[in-house]
Design an enzyme around this catalytic site. Structure first.
Site, mmCIF file in Angstrom:
data_model
loop_
_atom_site.group_PDB
_atom_site.id
_atom_site.type_symbol
_atom_site.label_atom_id
_atom_site.label_comp_id
_atom_site.label_asym_id
_atom_site.label_seq_id
_atom_site.Cartn_x
_atom_site.Cartn_y
_atom_site.Cartn_z
ATOM 1 N N ASN A 73 -5.718 10.804 10.310
ATOM 2 C CA ASN A 73 -6.793 10.534 9.360
ATOM 3 C C ASN A 73 -7.175 9.060 9.287
ATOM 4 O O ASN A 73 -8.306 8.732 8.949
ATOM 5 C CB ASN A 73 -6.352 11.023 7.968
ATOM 6 C CG ASN A 73 -7.302 10.613 6.878
ATOM 7 O OD1 ASN A 73 -8.323 11.243 6.640
ATOM 8 N ND2 ASN A 73 -6.977 9.522 6.184
ATOM 9 N N THR A 133 -16.206 8.037 0.022
ATOM 10 C CA THR A 133 -14.958 7.299 0.144
ATOM 11 C C THR A 133 -15.290 5.817 0.263
ATOM 12 O O THR A 133 -16.450 5.413 0.255
ATOM 13 C CB THR A 133 -14.195 7.748 1.394
ATOM 14 O OG1 THR A 133 -15.011 7.485 2.547
ATOM 15 C CG2 THR A 133 -13.862 9.219 1.334
ATOM 16 N N TYR A 160 -18.110 2.320 15.796
ATOM 17 C CA TYR A 160 -17.574 3.397 14.960
ATOM 18 C C TYR A 160 -17.960 4.763 15.529
ATOM 19 O O TYR A 160 -17.122 5.668 15.626
ATOM 20 C CB TYR A 160 -18.089 3.260 13.524
ATOM 21 C CG TYR A 160 -17.599 4.364 12.619
ATOM 22 C CD1 TYR A 160 -16.314 4.324 12.093
ATOM 23 C CD2 TYR A 160 -18.408 5.459 12.317
ATOM 24 C CE1 TYR A 160 -15.843 5.353 11.279
ATOM 25 C CE2 TYR A 160 -17.952 6.480 11.509
ATOM 26 C CZ TYR A 160 -16.672 6.426 10.997
ATOM 27 O OH TYR A 160 -16.215 7.455 10.204
ATOM 28 N N LYS A 214 -15.326 7.791 16.851
ATOM 29 C CA LYS A 214 -15.280 9.168 16.367
ATOM 30 C C LYS A 214 -15.504 10.163 17.512
ATOM 31 O O LYS A 214 -14.974 11.279 17.481
ATOM 32 C CB LYS A 214 -16.298 9.366 15.255
ATOM 33 C CG LYS A 214 -16.006 8.543 13.990
ATOM 34 C CD LYS A 214 -14.734 9.004 13.283
ATOM 35 C CE LYS A 214 -13.506 8.222 13.586
ATOM 36 N NZ LYS A 214 -12.309 8.718 12.862
ATOM 37 N N ARG A 218 0.838 -1.197 0.000
ATOM 38 C CA ARG A 218 0.000 0.000 0.000
ATOM 39 C C ARG A 218 0.875 1.250 0.000
ATOM 40 O O ARG A 218 0.506 2.277 -0.584
ATOM 41 C CB ARG A 218 -0.907 -0.019 1.218
ATOM 42 C CG ARG A 218 -1.924 -1.140 1.215
ATOM 43 C CD ARG A 218 -3.128 -0.794 0.380
ATOM 44 N NE ARG A 218 -3.951 0.189 1.046
ATOM 45 C CZ ARG A 218 -4.898 0.907 0.452
ATOM 46 N NH1 ARG A 218 -5.129 0.744 -0.830
ATOM 47 N NH2 ARG A 218 -5.622 1.780 1.130
ATOM 48 N N ASP A 275 0.799 -1.196 10.566
ATOM 49 C CA ASP A 275 -0.566 -1.655 10.776
ATOM 50 C C ASP A 275 -1.052 -1.065 12.093
ATOM 51 O O ASP A 275 -0.646 -1.511 13.176
ATOM 52 C CB ASP A 275 -0.581 -3.185 10.835
ATOM 53 C CG ASP A 275 -1.976 -3.758 11.025
ATOM 54 O OD1 ASP A 275 -2.907 -2.978 11.328
ATOM 55 O OD2 ASP A 275 -2.128 -4.990 10.899
ATOM 56 N N VAL A 305 -19.175 11.478 2.936
ATOM 57 C CA VAL A 305 -18.554 11.648 1.623
ATOM 58 C C VAL A 305 -18.286 10.298 0.971
ATOM 59 O O VAL A 305 -18.187 9.263 1.631
ATOM 60 C CB VAL A 305 -17.251 12.460 1.734
ATOM 61 C CG1 VAL A 305 -17.558 13.899 2.114
ATOM 62 C CG2 VAL A 305 -16.287 11.851 2.754
#
Length: 260
Positions: A81, A186, A153, A157, A37, A55, A184
């Site tokens: 991010n 993604t 999740y 956040k 990656r 990782d 958005v």
């Protein structure tokens, strides 16, 4: 020009922010979860200084990444991010016995914040779903609750917002803010997400380097380059301290409190 390190910059909003910053002439170091990656990230962001691989679901690799960042010298800003979405996998326990969403989204920003040499600015990626997170912070690692990827999740956040506010309070000479990119399109948000993808990336990069008066603040929550209200419970100092202590207990890493 500034020098910025961006976690999770192999694709999505992180990669977009990296391209914006490189295009503005800033020095950017990328991050990807593995070497393959990483090569893809460097190919996608011509002009980036280098890429670091780690990782972020594994505590040992979080620590190694912080060391690798510090070995490259000082950074003016760090953008936290990297994140996993609730639809990407199930509970997915890590080698440390943690839910992957908590490890990557919540604990990794804490560990990296503690161990990377303090930059002038810190940017944390939150979400509008933070308002549905559990502000009690009970059972951070979902040992007692019935698993819900969506709720995990949302919790993560909220954790990112709480961390950004705790840093702003304890480190007064660092500008620490959180960003809501919006829903958005993604990999995480899905192809039909209606919000402005470009604005999400622009807000990260703007907070990291801009000399606009609007960016010279700390302990705020931004959406599309404007301040926005957030869940009031995240401002509670007791809540912030419980989160810091919880992360310390899990990672073994202490948050350094600076005297004012």
């Amino acid at each position: 020009m500034a020098r910025i390190f961006i976690t999770g910059s192999a694709d999505g909003l992180g990669q977009m922010a990296a391209k914006i910053l490189v295009g503005q002439g800033h020095g950017v170091v990328l991050h990807a979860r593995n070497e393959k990656r990483g090569r893809e990230a460097m190919a996608a962001v011509p002009g980036a200084e280098t890429v670091l691989s780690a990782d972020l679901s594994v505590i040992a690799e979080m620590k190694k990444l912080a060391g690798d960042v510090n070995a490259l010298g000082a950074f003016d800003a760090v953008i936290h991010n990297a994140a996993l979405g609730y639809q990407e996998q199930g509970r997915g326990n890590t080698p440390d016995g943690l839910p992957s969403v908590f490890a990557v989204n919540s604990l990794a920003p804490y560990v990296l914040t503690c161990l990377i040499k303090q930059p002038q600015r810190l940017v944390y990626m939150s979400s509008g779903l933070h308002t549905q997170g559990d502000v009690s912070l009970k059972d951070l690692t979902w040992k007692e609750r019935r698993w819900s990827g969506y709720a995990a999740y949302a919790d993560s956040k909220l954790h990112d917002l709480i961390l950004s506010l705790a840093v702003a309070r304890h480190w007064p000479d660092v500008l620490s803010n959180a960003v809501e990119p919006g829903w958005v399109a993604t990999k995480m948000g899905g192809p039909n997400a209606p919000d402005n993808l470009q604005k999400g990336a622009e807000t990260q990069s703007w907070l990291a380097v801009s000399e606009d008066v609007a960016t010279k603040v700390s302990g705020r929550y931004f959406y599309h380059q404007r301040e926005k209200n957030f869940l009031s419970g995240a401002s509670d100092e007791g809540t912030q301290e419980r989160f810091l202590k919880g992360c310390e207990d899990i990672s073994g890493i202490n948050f350094a409190i600076k005297s004012k």
